[in-house]
Design a protein around this motif. Sequence first.
Motif, PDB file in Angstrom:
ATOM      1  N   GLN A 137       2.928  10.331  -9.402  1.00 31.47           N
ATOM      2  CA  GLN A 137       2.083  10.613 -10.564  1.00 31.47           C
ATOM      3  C   GLN A 137       1.420  11.987 -10.443  1.00 31.47           C
ATOM      4  OE1 GLN A 137      -0.611   7.345 -10.894  1.00 31.47           O
ATOM      5  NE2 GLN A 137       0.978   5.903 -11.599  1.00 31.47           N
ATOM      6  N   HIS A 138       0.987  12.298  -9.214  1.00 29.33           N
ATOM      7  CA  HIS A 138       0.357  13.595  -8.982  1.00 29.33           C
ATOM      8  C   HIS A 138       1.351  14.735  -9.231  1.00 29.33           C
ATOM      9  CE1 HIS A 138      -2.311  16.599  -7.284  1.00 29.33           C
ATOM     10  NE2 HIS A 138      -1.317  16.990  -6.448  1.00 29.33           N
ATOM     11  N   GLU A 139       2.583  14.548  -8.755  1.00 27.58           N
ATOM     12  CA  GLU A 139       3.620  15.567  -8.961  1.00 27.58           C
ATOM     13  C   GLU A 139       3.928  15.727 -10.453  1.00 27.58           C
ATOM     14  OE1 GLU A 139       6.857  14.302  -6.585  1.00 27.58           O
ATOM     15  OE2 GLU A 139       5.917  14.865  -4.661  1.00 27.58           O
ATOM     16  N   LEU A 140       3.991  14.572 -11.164  1.00 24.62           N
ATOM     17  CA  LEU A 140       4.256  14.644 -12.598  1.00 24.62           C
ATOM     18  C   LEU A 140       3.126  15.381 -13.313  1.00 24.62           C
ATOM     19  CD1 LEU A 140       5.649  11.051 -13.322  1.00 24.62           C
ATOM     20  CD2 LEU A 140       6.906  13.224 -13.386  1.00 24.62           C
ATOM     21  N   SER A 141       1.925  15.098 -12.859  1.00 25.88           N
ATOM     22  CA  SER A 141       0.769  15.778 -13.471  1.00 25.88           C
ATOM     23  C   SER A 141       0.845  17.281 -13.241  1.00 25.88           C
ATOM     24  CB  SER A 141      -0.526  15.219 -12.892  1.00 25.88           C
ATOM     25  OG  SER A 141      -1.654  15.895 -13.398  1.00 25.88           O
ATOM     26  N   GLN A 142       1.247  17.685 -12.044  1.00 24.71           N
ATOM     27  CA  GLN A 142       1.379  19.093 -11.729  1.00 24.71           C
ATOM     28  C   GLN A 142       2.498  19.749 -12.574  1.00 24.71           C
ATOM     29  OE1 GLN A 142      -0.623  20.978  -9.842  1.00 24.71           O
ATOM     30  NE2 GLN A 142      -1.912  19.151  -9.481  1.00 24.71           N
ATOM     31  N   PHE A 154       0.833  -1.207   0.000  1.00 25.67           N
ATOM     32  CA  PHE A 154       0.000   0.000   0.000  1.00 25.67           C
ATOM     33  C   PHE A 154       0.866   1.255   0.000  1.00 25.67           C
ATOM     34  CE2 PHE A 154      -2.133   3.349   2.435  1.00 25.67           C
ATOM     35  CZ  PHE A 154      -3.262   3.530   1.664  1.00 25.67           C
ATOM     36  N   GLU A 155       1.948   1.231   0.781  1.00 24.17           N
ATOM     37  CA  GLU A 155       2.850   2.371   0.846  1.00 24.17           C
ATOM     38  C   GLU A 155       3.492   2.641  -0.515  1.00 24.17           C
ATOM     39  OE1 GLU A 155       5.513   1.290   3.943  1.00 24.17           O
ATOM     40  OE2 GLU A 155       4.245   2.112   5.554  1.00 24.17           O
ATOM     41  N   LEU A 156       3.898   1.562  -1.194  1.00 26.52           N
ATOM     42  CA  LEU A 156       4.490   1.718  -2.531  1.00 26.52           C
ATOM     43  C   LEU A 156       3.489   2.322  -3.509  1.00 26.52           C
ATOM     44  CD1 LEU A 156       6.480  -1.649  -2.845  1.00 26.52           C
ATOM     45  CD2 LEU A 156       7.423   0.658  -2.506  1.00 26.52           C
ATOM     46  N   LYS A 157       2.271   1.816  -3.443  1.00 25.61           N
ATOM     47  CA  LYS A 157       1.238   2.365  -4.319  1.00 25.61           C
ATOM     48  C   LYS A 157       0.971   3.827  -4.008  1.00 25.61           C
ATOM     49  CE  LYS A 157      -1.226  -1.962  -5.186  1.00 25.61           C
ATOM     50  NZ  LYS A 157      -2.498  -2.704  -5.006  1.00 25.61           N
ATOM     51  N   LEU A 158       0.995   4.127  -2.706  1.00 27.74           N
ATOM     52  CA  LEU A 158       0.762   5.509  -2.297  1.00 27.74           C
ATOM     53  C   LEU A 158       1.881   6.416  -2.812  1.00 27.74           C
ATOM     54  CD1 LEU A 158      -1.101   7.354  -0.680  1.00 27.74           C
ATOM     55  CD2 LEU A 158       0.293   6.876   1.344  1.00 27.74           C
ATOM     56  N   ASP A 159       3.107   5.892  -2.721  1.00 28.01           N
ATOM     57  CA  ASP A 159       4.242   6.665  -3.237  1.00 28.01           C
ATOM     58  C   ASP A 159       4.098   6.889  -4.739  1.00 28.01           C
ATOM     59  OD1 ASP A 159       5.353   6.814  -0.744  1.00 28.01           O
ATOM     60  OD2 ASP A 159       6.702   5.101  -1.031  1.00 28.01           O
ATOM     61  N   GLN A 160       3.650   5.822  -5.422  1.00 21.57           N
ATOM     62  CA  GLN A 160       3.450   5.951  -6.874  1.00 21.57           C
ATOM     63  C   GLN A 160       2.388   6.994  -7.201  1.00 21.57           C
ATOM     64  OE1 GLN A 160       2.540   2.030  -8.236  1.00 21.57           O
ATOM     65  NE2 GLN A 160       4.648   1.261  -7.975  1.00 21.57           N
ATOM     66  N   LEU A 161       1.330   6.996  -6.379  1.00 14.54           N
ATOM     67  CA  LEU A 161       0.275   7.978  -6.585  1.00 14.54           C
ATOM     68  C   LEU A 161       0.797   9.392  -6.383  1.00 14.54           C
ATOM     69  CD1 LEU A 161      -2.752   6.222  -4.869  1.00 14.54           C
ATOM     70  CD2 LEU A 161      -2.407   6.603  -7.327  1.00 14.54           C
ATOM     71  N   HIS A 162       1.614   9.583  -5.354  1.00 13.83           N
ATOM     72  CA  HIS A 162       2.195  10.887  -5.090  1.00 13.83           C
ATOM     73  C   HIS A 162       3.080  11.314  -6.257  1.00 13.83           C
ATOM     74  CE1 HIS A 162       1.656  10.504  -0.446  1.00 13.83           C
ATOM     75  NE2 HIS A 162       0.526  10.811  -1.104  1.00 13.83           N
TER      76      HIS A 162
END
Length: 208
Positions: free
Chosen positions: A186-191, A176-184
Motif C-alpha cells: 500500500q505504501h509503494e502504491l501510495s508513492q 502479521f507478516e501478511l499484514k506487514l506485506d500488505q502495508l508495504h
Amino acid sequence: MTVRMGAGGQLTETGSSVYTWEDVQRHCSRNDQWLVIDQKVYNITKWAERHPGGFRVIHHYAGEDATEAFTAFHPDKKFVQLFLKPLLIGELVETEPSQDRQKNDVTRVAHEVMEDARDMAEYRRQEESLRAEKRRLQERLQGVRDTHHAVRDTYRAVKITCAEKKKNTKAEIRSFELKLDQLHTQHELSQLRKRYDYLSGLIINFHL
C-alpha cells in the motif's frame, strides 16, 4: 534303716511309712483311694464321700499327685490341714519324683504343646505384622503409581497445550507478516500515485 511292711509300705527310722508311686497307684478305686499332696500320702477313701467339692473332683486324683489341684482350690492351707492330718498315712520315697512318671511325661508333652502353641501364635503374629507391612507398602506403591500417572497426564496436557500455543503463535506471526506485506504494498502504491500525479502535472504544464 527301713523295715518292709505289707502292701508295699515301709517304715523309716522315725516310724513313718513310705511308699512308691507303684504303691499309690494301686489305690485308685471308689472303695480304696489314696493320693499325694506335697510328697505326703493320704488315704481319702472315707473322706471322699464328704468332700465339700464333691466326690467326682477328688476321686479324679485317686492314685495320683493332687498337689497342683489342692494348691489351686485350697488357698488356706492351715485350715485344710485340720482335715488332712487324720488322713495322712505316710510319704513318698525320697527318690520318687514329685509326680508319677506317667503324669510327668504328660506334663512334659503338655509343656511342649504349649510352647509350640506359643511359637505358633508368635509366628502368626509376625506373619500378620508382615502382611500388614506388605499392605502398607502396596498402598504406598499404588500411591506412587497414581502420582506418576497424574504427573504423566499433566505433562502430556502441558505438552499438547504448548504445541497448540506454538501453532497459534506461528499462525499469528504469519498473519502479521501478511499484514506487514500488505502495508508495504500500500505504501509503494501510495508513492507511485504521488509520482504519477507529479509527472502528470508536469506534462500538463508543459503543453500549456
